[in-house]
Design an enzyme around this catalytic site. Structure first.
Site, PDB file in Angstrom:
ATOM      1  N   HIS A   1      -7.552  -5.296  -0.738  1.00 44.34           N
ATOM      2  CA  HIS A   1      -6.345  -4.460  -0.694  1.00 44.34           C
ATOM      3  C   HIS A   1      -5.184  -5.103   0.058  1.00 44.34           C
ATOM      4  O   HIS A   1      -4.094  -4.546   0.081  1.00 44.34           O
ATOM      5  CB  HIS A   1      -6.700  -3.118  -0.031  1.00 44.34           C
ATOM      6  CG  HIS A   1      -5.641  -2.073  -0.140  1.00 44.34           C
ATOM      7  ND1 HIS A   1      -5.169  -1.592  -1.351  1.00 44.34           N
ATOM      8  CD2 HIS A   1      -4.938  -1.403   0.824  1.00 44.34           C
ATOM      9  CE1 HIS A   1      -4.246  -0.671  -1.139  1.00 44.34           C
ATOM     10  NE2 HIS A   1      -4.085  -0.539   0.172  1.00 44.34           N
TER      11      HIS A   1
ATOM     12  N   SER B   1       0.826  -1.201   0.000  1.00 43.68           N
ATOM     13  CA  SER B   1       0.000   0.000   0.000  1.00 43.68           C
ATOM     14  C   SER B   1       0.867   1.261   0.000  1.00 43.68           C
ATOM     15  O   SER B   1       1.729   1.421  -0.854  1.00 43.68           O
ATOM     16  CB  SER B   1      -0.953  -0.046   1.197  1.00 43.68           C
ATOM     17  OG  SER B   1      -1.979   0.897   1.078  1.00 43.68           O
TER      18      SER B   1
ATOM     19  N   ASP C   1     -10.067  -4.017  -5.912  1.00 38.43           N
ATOM     20  CA  ASP C   1      -9.466  -3.297  -4.798  1.00 38.43           C
ATOM     21  C   ASP C   1     -10.055  -1.887  -4.779  1.00 38.43           C
ATOM     22  O   ASP C   1      -9.772  -1.079  -5.666  1.00 38.43           O
ATOM     23  CB  ASP C   1      -7.947  -3.252  -4.971  1.00 38.43           C
ATOM     24  CG  ASP C   1      -7.221  -2.559  -3.820  1.00 38.43           C
ATOM     25  OD1 ASP C   1      -7.902  -1.941  -2.979  1.00 38.43           O
ATOM     26  OD2 ASP C   1      -5.980  -2.634  -3.784  1.00 38.43           O
TER      27      ASP C   1
END
Length: 265
Positions: free
Chosen positions: A244, A94, A216
């Site tokens: 995610h 991320s 996502d």
């Protein structure tokens, strides 16, 4: 203060090449527990917590330093230098994926390859770019977090995780969100969701693997394709994994994709 203590750095595994794992917003190094053991026979693995997360030294947190991703990227460089890492492999999830891009640019030579898991250089739609959210949606998200951190965590975690049939995954992420000091979490959220680092993509001069999850909501497929188009030596893999956090929801597929890519390097 020891850098290794500050970031709760854990080194294990064998091998000449270091593989460093960096966790995303609201998480800690425990989020890699299903992934990093698969590499310990061939690599020296490095896990750490960002300052303010997990078992890091919270007294080292600076609202000024960590108001930008540069502060976190500087920490990554400091850890790498403290451990004498050269030509290492960085695996970032991320927002930490972008920190890895920044760290590689700050200190050429510490990493030879970047593995970006569910990355996004910018979460806001603008100028024909699809980031996944309008500016007003991001503002509402941050305002909701300001008003009720606990409630925001419980509501947002299952959405981020994106596996509604596996409620335990959303619950784990919610618990992780809730463990973070609310003031630090609010600042990290602003640092994450209001940052635009699209300009650094074209400057990346080492090989990059982009692992893009299906469905996502935080980093939609358009983001992965955009990054692939703008990072010169990049490979894009669209995973079957949804949501995610494939490091939790689909660790076997995540490990397989990374190993396959590194085998071809």
């Amino acid at each position: 203060m020891s850098i290794l203590k500050r970031n709760n750095v854990i080194v294990s595994g064998t091998g000449d090449t270091v593989m460093m794992f960096a966790h995303g917003f609201g998480c800690d190094q425990n989020m890699w527990r299903y992934v990093y053991p698969a590499f310990q026979d061939d690599y020296r693995t490095v896990l750490f917590d960002h300052v303010g997360a997990g078992n890091s030294d919270i007294s080292a947190y600076s609202f000024k330093k960590y108001s930008s991703l540069e502060g976190y990227a500087e920490d990554i460089v400091e850890i790498a230098r403290e451990l004498n890492i050269t030509n290492g492999i960085f695996v970032g999830h991320s927002v930490s994926a972008v920190m890895g891009l920044m760290a590689a640019a700050m200190a050429p030579g510490i990493f030879k390859t970047l593995i970006l898991v569910s990355p996004s250089p910018s979460y806001i739609n603008q100028d024909g770019y699809t980031g996944g959210f309008s500016r007003s949606e991001i503002n509402e998200l941050l305002e909701s977090m300001d008003n009720n951190h606990l409630g925001w965590s419980m509501a947002m975690a299952p959405v981020v995780m994106g596996n509604p049939d596996r409620k335990e995954l959303g619950e784990e992420l919610a618990n992780s969100f809730c463990k973070t000091d609310p003031e630090i979490a609010r600042q990290f959220a602003r640092t994450t969701f209001l940052t635009d680092k699209r300009d650094i993509l074209s400057q990346t001069d080492i090989p990059v693997l982009i692992l893009q999850c299906s469905h996502d909501v935080i980093a939609p497929e358009e983001v992965g394709r955009y990054m692939h188009q703008h990072i010169p030596d990049s490979t894009l893999v669209i995973m079957d994994a949804t949501g995610h956090c494939p490091n939790l929801s689909a660790p076997e597929e995540t490990v397989s994709a990374i190993k396959s890519y590194l085998h071809e390097q």
